[in-house]
Every structure is written in structure tokens, then in C-alpha cells.
Write a protein that holds these residues in place. Structure first.
Motif, mmCIF file in Angstrom:
data_model
loop_
_atom_site.group_PDB
_atom_site.id
_atom_site.type_symbol
_atom_site.label_atom_id
_atom_site.label_comp_id
_atom_site.label_asym_id
_atom_site.label_seq_id
_atom_site.Cartn_x
_atom_site.Cartn_y
_atom_site.Cartn_z
ATOM 1 N N ILE A 41 3.825 -11.302 -4.028
ATOM 2 C CA ILE A 41 2.818 -11.854 -3.437
ATOM 3 C C ILE A 41 2.519 -12.941 -4.229
ATOM 4 N N VAL A 42 2.504 -14.281 -3.884
ATOM 5 C CA VAL A 42 2.085 -15.340 -4.591
ATOM 6 C C VAL A 42 0.678 -15.803 -4.024
ATOM 7 N N CYS A 43 -0.327 -15.788 -4.933
ATOM 8 C CA CYS A 43 -1.762 -16.510 -4.558
ATOM 9 C C CYS A 43 -1.876 -17.795 -5.088
ATOM 10 N N LEU A 44 -2.432 -18.622 -4.079
ATOM 11 C CA LEU A 44 -2.915 -20.076 -4.257
ATOM 12 C C LEU A 44 -4.327 -20.213 -4.536
ATOM 13 N N VAL A 45 -4.729 -20.502 -5.535
ATOM 14 C CA VAL A 45 -6.140 -20.752 -5.876
ATOM 15 C C VAL A 45 -6.499 -22.197 -6.185
ATOM 16 N N GLY A 46 -7.705 -22.564 -6.469
ATOM 17 C CA GLY A 46 -7.908 -24.022 -6.880
ATOM 18 C C GLY A 46 -9.428 -24.500 -6.279
ATOM 19 N N PRO A 47 -9.840 -25.735 -6.702
ATOM 20 C CA PRO A 47 -11.140 -26.017 -5.987
ATOM 21 C C PRO A 47 -10.943 -26.562 -4.648
ATOM 22 N N SER A 48 -12.185 -26.543 -3.992
ATOM 23 C CA SER A 48 -12.425 -26.996 -2.591
ATOM 24 C C SER A 48 -11.548 -28.218 -2.537
ATOM 25 N N GLY A 49 -10.753 -28.317 -1.515
ATOM 26 C CA GLY A 49 -10.038 -29.564 -1.171
ATOM 27 C C GLY A 49 -8.770 -29.941 -1.824
ATOM 28 N N MET A 97 -8.237 -5.066 1.011
ATOM 29 C CA MET A 97 -7.266 -5.249 -0.200
ATOM 30 C C MET A 97 -6.468 -3.875 -0.358
ATOM 31 N N ASP A 98 -7.308 -2.929 -0.285
ATOM 32 C CA ASP A 98 -6.738 -1.430 -0.674
ATOM 33 C C ASP A 98 -5.621 -1.289 0.716
ATOM 34 N N ASP A 99 -5.804 -1.569 1.676
ATOM 35 C CA ASP A 99 -4.867 -1.506 2.777
ATOM 36 C C ASP A 99 -3.637 -2.409 2.469
ATOM 37 N N LEU A 100 -3.939 -3.772 2.210
ATOM 38 C CA LEU A 100 -2.822 -4.548 1.796
ATOM 39 C C LEU A 100 -1.968 -3.979 0.887
ATOM 40 N N VAL A 101 -2.528 -3.474 -0.264
ATOM 41 C CA VAL A 101 -1.734 -2.813 -1.395
ATOM 42 C C VAL A 101 -1.020 -1.704 -0.622
ATOM 43 N N ALA A 102 -1.528 -0.738 0.021
ATOM 44 C CA ALA A 102 -0.796 0.257 0.374
ATOM 45 C C ALA A 102 0.327 -0.193 1.288
ATOM 46 N N LEU A 103 -0.008 -1.103 2.244
ATOM 47 C CA LEU A 103 1.140 -1.716 2.852
ATOM 48 C C LEU A 103 2.362 -2.266 2.100
ATOM 49 N N TRP A 104 1.973 -3.016 1.047
ATOM 50 C CA TRP A 104 3.008 -3.440 0.028
ATOM 51 C C TRP A 104 3.742 -2.306 -0.608
ATOM 52 N N ALA A 105 3.049 -1.343 -1.016
ATOM 53 C CA ALA A 105 3.512 -0.106 -1.798
ATOM 54 C C ALA A 105 4.655 0.473 -0.739
ATOM 55 N N ARG A 106 4.197 0.665 0.368
ATOM 56 C CA ARG A 106 5.151 1.529 1.424
ATOM 57 C C ARG A 106 6.473 0.893 1.635
ATOM 58 N N GLN A 107 6.392 -0.700 1.866
ATOM 59 C CA GLN A 107 7.253 -1.566 1.974
ATOM 60 C C GLN A 107 7.281 -2.929 1.613
ATOM 61 N N PRO A 108 7.580 -3.137 0.439
ATOM 62 C CA PRO A 108 7.138 -4.679 -0.081
ATOM 63 C C PRO A 108 7.438 -5.825 0.659
ATOM 64 N N MET A 143 0.852 -5.858 -14.173
ATOM 65 C CA MET A 143 0.423 -4.591 -13.825
ATOM 66 C C MET A 143 0.476 -4.427 -12.276
ATOM 67 N N PRO A 144 1.229 -3.046 -12.207
ATOM 68 C CA PRO A 144 1.448 -2.654 -10.842
ATOM 69 C C PRO A 144 0.207 -2.806 -10.000
ATOM 70 N N LEU A 145 0.325 -3.270 -8.691
ATOM 71 C CA LEU A 145 -0.698 -3.351 -7.861
ATOM 72 C C LEU A 145 -1.760 -2.381 -7.550
ATOM 73 N N ALA A 146 -1.003 -0.947 -7.688
ATOM 74 C CA ALA A 146 -1.719 0.393 -7.349
ATOM 75 C C ALA A 146 -2.612 0.715 -8.446
ATOM 76 N N LYS A 147 -2.453 0.094 -9.766
ATOM 77 C CA LYS A 147 -3.319 0.400 -10.924
ATOM 78 C C LYS A 147 -4.465 -0.775 -10.833
ATOM 79 N N ARG A 148 -4.444 -1.668 -9.965
ATOM 80 C CA ARG A 148 -5.481 -2.689 -10.280
ATOM 81 C C ARG A 148 -6.755 -2.379 -9.459
ATOM 82 N N GLN A 149 -7.022 -1.226 -8.711
ATOM 83 C CA GLN A 149 -7.977 -0.724 -7.883
ATOM 84 C C GLN A 149 -9.309 -0.886 -8.556
ATOM 85 N N HIS A 150 -9.392 -0.582 -9.883
ATOM 86 C CA HIS A 150 -10.540 -0.652 -10.705
ATOM 87 C C HIS A 150 -10.465 -1.663 -11.837
#
Length: 255
Positions: A30-38, A169-180, A218-225
Motif C-alpha cells: 500500500i503506497v500512500c500519497l500525502v501533501g498539501p491541498s492542491g 482502517m482496521d477492516d482494510l488491514v484485516a483484508l490486506w492480511a488475509r490476501q495482500p 512495521m507490520p500493519l497488524a502491529k500499528r493498531q496502537h
């Protein structure tokens, strides 16, 4: 299937929106794109998805889509994009009908994605009967039904309240863990990026350029907290963006 952006630049008329973007989106990440508005985040997503063609550069698809893939590139939008007169089952079946898949074969696929998104008990419900979080689950289930090679998510949680966003977010992580799955995820929310992203791409103000790419091992499953490590990454992302975000906000207010 990997996606490679090769020296992408894009203009709307005389306005340069993106400049010289080169980026790899690896299979199963999963690649996230972030940045200022516009800064061109959503524009870049449209270029990846083929909704627009880059003024300069190339978007390359490397490798083969997964077996049974119907749509290599599939969107999940902020506004759910559900047909109000169709049930949950009917909204998902629509994307299969486009490929001539109906009847028992379609029911099997739909039952699978409903189970994966915890919607099996809501198959007959109409969108107006669902909460915002449930509607977005339907949108995700619809995307999964076509077995995409790459999911393109354009601020999918931004219209939801904070508690619902955490659950999704938890649901998306669970989906990815089941089938990346492979995904490009546009967000203005740095907490989402740190929670979900294997790789976070920080874009500058317009014209958007890559300021930095942050990898999180860090694995996604360990980022809940929240942990000191994750908080440090989030602060670093904000430090990269703060002044440009303020300038972009003032620029938008002046328009």
C-alpha cells in the motif's frame, strides 16, 4: 502487478500540476500519497488509473494481473458511488454484469466479498439503510469483486467520523492480511497514512514533486496502537508539510 511512474509531468492549460514524478508501486504493498491541498494527489491517482493521460512521462504496468482479474485498476471513491435503488448485492453485481457474469457464478463471488467485508447479513439492504462506514465497506466489496491488480483509493475515509474511520482502517488491514493487495491510497490524514502505508510519498505544493519517500517496515497488524516509532514518523511527515500546507491554505483562501 507493479506500477511504475516514469518522469510524469502534467498540465491543465498553462498550469503545471505535477512535475517529474518517478515512483514504483510494488505488488502487494500500500503506497500512500500525502501533501498539501492542491498538490496533485488526486490528479496523480487519475493518471495511474488511466482516467487522464499524462502530459509528459509514462505510467507502466509491470507483470501480469492476478488470475481471474476482471479490472486491473479499480477505484474506491470518497462518496461511495452506490446506486440508491439497488441493494448491497445489486450494487456489487453491477460490476460483474459489465463482464457478463450473472447467476450462480456472480452469487459465489458476491458471497465471498460480502464475507470478507463483514457484510453478509446486509446483502438485501439498500444504501439509505446503511451507515457511512457500511456504505464504504460496500464500495470496497464492489472493488474486490473484480479481483483488481491495483486498488486506487481516493480519500475513501475522509467523509466518515473518527470512530468509523478507525474501524474501517482496521477492516482494510484485516483484508490486506488475509490476501495482500496492491493499492495507491490518497489521503490528507497523516494518521491514516502511517496506519496503512508501507510506503508514504510526500508531495510538495503545486507543481507537485516528490519531497520524500518514507518507508515503514512495521507490520500493519502491529500499528493498531500508537507507538513512539509511529508518532515520530507522523511528526516527521508533518514537519515536511507544515509550511507548504499553510501556504497552500492561504493561497486557496485568496482565490
Amino acid at each position: 502487478m507493479d506500477i511504475r511512474l516514469d518522469a510524469i509531468s502534467h498540465f491543465y492549460g498553462d498550469t503545471e500540476v505535477l512535475r517529474d514524478i518517478s515512483l514504483d508501486i510494488p505488488d502487494g504493498k500500500i503506497v500512500c500519497l500525502v501533501g498539501p491541498s492542491g498538490c496533485g494527489k488526486s490528479t496523480l491517482l487519475r493518471l495511474i488509473g488511466g482516467l487522464e493521460r499524462a502530459t509528459k512521462g509514462r505510467v507502466l504496468q509491470l507483470g501480469s494481473p492476478p488470475k481471474g482479474c476482471l479490472n486491473p485498476l479499480t477505484y474506491v471513491f470518497q462518496d461511495f458511488a452506490l446506486l440508491p435503488w439497488r441493494s448491497v448485492h445489486g450494487n456489487i453485481s453491477l460490476v460483474l454484469e459489465d463482464h457478463g457474469i450473472r447467476g450462480a457464478r456472480a452469487d459465489t463471488i458476491i458471497s465471498d466479498v460480502l464475507a470478507r467485508t463483514k457484510l453478509s447479513d446486509f446483502s438485501k439492504a439498500l444504501p439509505r439503510q446503511l451507515s457511512g462506514g457500511m456504505k464504504q465497506r460496500v464500495a470496497v466489496a464492489r472493488a474486490l469483486a473484480v479481483k483488481p491488480a491495483v486498488m486506487l483509493l481516493d480519500e475513501p475515509l475522509s467523509a466518515l467520523d473518527s470512530q468509523t474511520r478507525e474501524l474501517l482502517m482496521d477492516d482494510l488491514v484485516a483484508l490486506w492480511a488475509r490476501q495482500p493487495f496492491t493499492a495507491t491510497y490518497v489521503t490528507h490524514n497523516l494518521q491514516e497514512a502511517v496506519r496503512l502505508g508501507h510506503r508514504i510519498v510526500v508531495l510538495s505544493r503545486r507543481p507537485g514533486q516528490i519531497r520524500e519517500i518514507v518507508e515503514i517496515d512495521m507490520p500493519l497488524a502491529k500499528r493498531q496502537h500508537r507507538t513512539p516509532e509511529l508518532e515520530k514518523i507522523q511528526r516527521h511527515l508533518w514537519d515536511l508539510m507544515r509550511e507548504e500546507a499553510r501556504a497552500a491554505d492561504e493561497e486557496l483562501l485568496d482565490v
